[in-house]
Design a protein around this motif. Structure first.
Motif, short mmCIF file in Angstrom:
data_model
loop_
_atom_site.label_atom_id
_atom_site.label_comp_id
_atom_site.label_asym_id
_atom_site.label_seq_id
_atom_site.Cartn_x
_atom_site.Cartn_y
_atom_site.Cartn_z
N GLY A 28 -17.34 -0.99 -10.87
CA GLY A 28 -16.09 -1.53 -11.37
C GLY A 28 -14.93 -1.41 -10.40
N THR A 29 -15.14 -0.80 -9.24
CA THR A 29 -14.07 -0.68 -8.25
C THR A 29 -13.91 -1.99 -7.49
N ILE A 30 -12.65 -2.36 -7.26
CA ILE A 30 -12.33 -3.59 -6.53
C ILE A 30 -11.65 -3.22 -5.22
N TYR A 31 -12.13 -3.80 -4.13
CA TYR A 31 -11.57 -3.53 -2.81
C TYR A 31 -11.01 -4.83 -2.23
N SER A 32 -9.78 -4.79 -1.77
CA SER A 32 -9.22 -5.90 -0.99
C SER A 32 -9.56 -5.61 0.46
N ILE A 33 -10.39 -6.48 1.08
CA ILE A 33 -10.99 -6.09 2.36
C ILE A 33 -10.65 -7.00 3.54
N TRP A 34 -10.06 -8.18 3.27
CA TRP A 34 -9.80 -9.09 4.40
C TRP A 34 -8.58 -9.94 4.06
N GLU A 35 -7.73 -10.19 5.06
CA GLU A 35 -6.44 -10.83 4.80
C GLU A 35 -6.15 -11.95 5.79
N TYR A 36 -5.65 -13.06 5.24
CA TYR A 36 -5.03 -14.11 6.05
C TYR A 36 -3.69 -14.43 5.39
N TYR A 37 -2.63 -14.34 6.16
CA TYR A 37 -1.28 -14.52 5.63
C TYR A 37 -0.47 -15.26 6.69
N ALA A 38 0.14 -16.38 6.31
CA ALA A 38 0.87 -17.18 7.30
C ALA A 38 2.04 -17.90 6.65
N HIS A 39 3.09 -18.11 7.44
CA HIS A 39 4.27 -18.84 6.99
C HIS A 39 4.24 -20.26 7.54
N ARG A 40 4.50 -21.23 6.66
CA ARG A 40 4.65 -22.63 7.04
C ARG A 40 3.47 -23.16 7.86
N ALA A 41 2.29 -22.74 7.50
CA ALA A 41 1.09 -23.24 8.17
C ALA A 41 0.68 -24.57 7.55
N ASN A 42 0.16 -25.48 8.38
CA ASN A 42 -0.27 -26.77 7.83
C ASN A 42 -1.68 -26.65 7.24
N LEU A 43 -2.08 -27.67 6.51
CA LEU A 43 -3.32 -27.62 5.75
C LEU A 43 -4.56 -27.40 6.63
N PRO A 44 -4.74 -28.16 7.74
CA PRO A 44 -5.91 -27.92 8.60
C PRO A 44 -5.92 -26.51 9.20
N GLU A 45 -4.74 -26.01 9.56
CA GLU A 45 -4.67 -24.67 10.14
C GLU A 45 -5.09 -23.61 9.14
N VAL A 46 -4.61 -23.75 7.90
CA VAL A 46 -4.99 -22.81 6.84
C VAL A 46 -6.49 -22.87 6.60
N ALA A 47 -7.01 -24.09 6.48
CA ALA A 47 -8.44 -24.27 6.21
C ALA A 47 -9.29 -23.64 7.32
N LYS A 48 -8.87 -23.83 8.56
CA LYS A 48 -9.62 -23.28 9.70
C LYS A 48 -9.69 -21.75 9.61
N ASN A 49 -8.56 -21.11 9.30
CA ASN A 49 -8.53 -19.65 9.22
C ASN A 49 -9.34 -19.12 8.05
N VAL A 50 -9.29 -19.82 6.92
CA VAL A 50 -10.07 -19.40 5.76
C VAL A 50 -11.56 -19.54 6.06
N ARG A 51 -11.96 -20.67 6.64
CA ARG A 51 -13.38 -20.90 6.93
C ARG A 51 -13.91 -19.94 7.99
#
Length: 217
Positions: A28-51
């Motif tokens: 039942g423990t939940i761990y936040s383990i990976w982060e992507y955070y960006a300001h004013r990023a465009n859609l392809p840039e966000v998608a690339k980082n998530v993928r």
């Protein structure tokens, strides 16, 4: 490898974009383990980082703000939604095909969950030090100033709360966090409840929109 992995995603056209991977343990423990955070990023840039997230292939789904499915983005032949753009308007290597509309977005319900997780040790919600932006945001969360002549519902101040939102979407969308309530055992209401439960299971596996699946059923 024994953990189930899920994503939380908060999109902002003018604000920050926040994406985190959450590992749910069998205890039942939940761990936040990976982060992507960006300001004013465009859609392809966000998608690339998530993928490019090293855990992307293991994610069961990525829960996003339901407003991402609102068709308010103009295109040549009408309107589309941000969610659909992530799937249909990008090349296959960039498509975020695991997106689904979050099943819960209540600040107060998530706050109550965290209070339960953090009530006694061992704590049930943990954030890795590498998720520095999320740690910063959680530390700085505030309530709006009280309005004497208004009776607004309790909520978190809508500023610098993007990683709070993506955590809320992921945790409240997980099957283990569903509402516990007495449901009718027969009749029309029961029929709708069964259809809703079936739709939740389908969306968890496919990332489809909960409203569309429910209506199809």
């Amino acid at each position: 490898h024994s953990f189930s992995l899920y994503g939380g995603f908060d999109w902002g056209t003018r604000n920050a974009v926040s994406f985190h991977v959450y590992a749910f343990g069998q205890d039942g423990t939940i761990y936040s383990i990976w982060e992507y955070y960006a300001h004013r990023a465009n859609l392809p840039e966000v998608a690339k980082n998530v993928r490019e997230c090293p855990f992307y292939d293991r994610l069961e789904w990525i829960a996003g703000d339901p407003s991402m499915w609102t068709e308010n983005q103009a295109k040549k032949d009408g309107f589309t939604s941000i969610a659909r753009m992530f799937v249909e308007d990008l090349q296959p290597p960039l498509q975020i095909n695991k997106l689904m509309s979050a099943h819960g977005r209540s600040d107060m319900r998530f706050k109550q969950k965290l209070e339960t997780f953090w009530q006694t040790a061992p704590y049930k919600f943990k954030i890795a030090r590498t998720c520095s932006k999320q740690i910063e945001e959680f530390r700085n969360l505030r309530y709006p100033e009280a309005m004497v002549d208004r009776n607004d519902p309790e909520k978190i101040l809508d500023k610098d709360n993007h990683s709070w939102d993506d955590a809320k979407y992921a945790v409240l969308s997980h099957p283990s966090q569903k509402y516990m309530e007495v449901k009718p055992k027969h009749g029309t209401i029961e029929h709708y409840n069964l259809a809703h439960e079936a739709a939740l299971e389908i969306c968890a596996q496919t990332g489809q929109n909960i409203d569309e699946v429910f209506n199809d059923i």
